[in-house]
Scaffold this active site. Sequence first.
Site, PDB file in Angstrom:
ATOM      1  N   HIS A 174      -7.998  -5.215   0.033  1.00  0.00           N
ATOM      2  CA  HIS A 174      -6.697  -4.582   0.247  1.00  0.00           C
ATOM      3  C   HIS A 174      -5.947  -5.215   1.423  1.00  0.00           C
ATOM      4  CE1 HIS A 174      -3.703  -1.547  -0.194  1.00  0.00           C
ATOM      5  NE2 HIS A 174      -3.970  -0.941   0.940  1.00  0.00           N
ATOM      6  N   SER A 177       0.834  -1.199   0.000  1.00  0.00           N
ATOM      7  CA  SER A 177       0.000   0.000   0.000  1.00  0.00           C
ATOM      8  C   SER A 177       0.877   1.260   0.000  1.00  0.00           C
ATOM      9  CB  SER A 177      -0.927  -0.064   1.223  1.00  0.00           C
ATOM     10  OG  SER A 177      -1.903   0.918   1.171  1.00  0.00           O
ATOM     11  N   ASP A 221      -8.758  -6.577  -4.386  1.00  0.00           N
ATOM     12  CA  ASP A 221      -8.360  -5.287  -3.821  1.00  0.00           C
ATOM     13  C   ASP A 221      -8.880  -4.175  -4.730  1.00  0.00           C
ATOM     14  OD1 ASP A 221      -7.136  -3.029  -2.839  1.00  0.00           O
ATOM     15  OD2 ASP A 221      -5.101  -3.869  -2.824  1.00  0.00           O
TER      16      ASP A 221
END
Lengths: 375, 208
Positions: A352, A154, A319
């Site tokens: 995610h 991320s 995601d």
Amino acid sequence: MSENNSVGLVAPQSAHFDTPLALKSGDVLPQFHLTYETYGELNADRSNAVLVCHALSGNHHVAGKYKETDKSAGWWDNLVGPGRPLDTNKFFVIGVNNLGGCHGSSGPSNTNPATDRPYSATFPVVTVEDWVNSQARLMDYLGIEQLAAVIGGSLGGMQALQWSIAFPDRIRYALVIASAPNLTAQNMAFNEVARQAIITDPEFHAGDYYNHGVVPRRGLRIARMLGHITYLSDDVMGAKFGRKLRDGNIKYSFDVEFEMESYLRYQGDKFAGEFDANTYLRMTRALDYFDPALPHGGNLSAALAHVKAKFLVVSFTSDWRFSPARSKEIVKALLDNEISVRYAEVTAAHGHDAFLMPDPHYHAIMRSYLAKIKV
Amino acid sequence: MSLMNHPTTTMKDNTAIRPDFALISQWVKPQAKVLDLGCGDGELLTHLHRQHDIRGYGVEKDDQNWLTAMENGVDVLQMDLEVGLSGFEDQSFDTVILSQTLQAMHNTEGIVKEMLRVGREAIVTFPNFGYWRNRTQILLGQMPVSKTLPYEWYNTPNVHLCTIHDFDAFCQNHDIEVIERKVITEGNMVNFMPNLLGNLAMYRLHKK
């Protein structure tokens, strides 16, 4: 994932830097300190160091526990340890709390040495570039000229990418997991709602809540609840909670009716009790501002023209906040520059959050890739 | 994606290499930039790298193949060929290879078009459905099942089988120039009546 593959008990350390750090915003931090942890041993030729960069709410505590009775281990403990994919028998692993953080490194909740009061709102807005520059200072301090690898998921993946751009000679491998070359408008929109929740909380006091003895808990809580919705997939929320009622029958009220609400409130409350609102604002802004292609007219390939690191890029099918399509933009820019890149699109249900889960195939990828790195 | 069984011959360096890979290798220039679509475990790219010092990338959809290819040192990208090659620039590769995968593609026309967009040259190989053994089985009233086409009609991934004649016509209709064509059976070159006697067709293509 047995206990005996854990790094065991760990302790954070702190490094102080007196040389001013020029920030992207134009501000300067005259001095700062970084809190970090290390696992494994730095080898004689200092070629086995791996930096693990954290995401929005993470910190330097990547693996292990501070004391046996800790309820949970570091945030990426399932990846890091002796015999784990990021093997501490081989690598010297470093976790660092980013500038502006709230877990030890210089940040809004710290005392400003110049005023002897908390920085609060006066702590500058920091960027991914600033973080990477400060991390490079930490590497200097630790005597590490070149990192074997930088790993991040991320927002952490953005730092790994930035390392390869800013310090092409100081990083051999970049592992960019569930990340993106910049945020989409929709993604930034979530951040804006989160910030508005905090800023409009009456107890925010323009960021100076420390001096009022309060915390903008409501804002933080809502910000975190929103975040959690976007980190999960519809499918996994459905599987985990579905329409399950908390008490088995509908009460026709606005209290917790559904299990999902209970989960979100729990996560929100937990976060509001341990995270700093000013840090949250800065972390989301760092996400928003990261856009290495911007100085190149939006051309990411041009931004990566001087990159020397080899890349592993991983995305997860479910995601939607950092979708596989965004990872593929990074892959394409690397291909345009004929850089060594491997790209895996892992089939995973967890959205995610999947990058933090010990999915066997995902971990097999990480294990194999890291095993090939010579130290 | 390896959809056939492959006889192997022994090369000078004592490493067994599939005869079709050895022939593909003759069509790849030293130091070329090569994209192998459906690269499987990366055997072809590894061979090309060893022989020609190529700069290679593989595309592979299957998890296990992807992992094996990576462990074999291949820069492998997990993507679905059916959606095209949008992640690759026009004319960014010297050679784009599709080895024994064409017949399993749904978007057959699209992938060949994409290969010639991304590559200056394309190499396409496929099992020749016109091979006499296949014809014999059809004459006997059944779908061909062989070492080359080891699937039953109900479980085959091969949805677009064609003959050499068919593919020649395809190239003509799609403005594709055939630079070179080789046909082999059990590793041996077939020059006489290739559409009848050839088991595997290999094309080196280029956009007209």
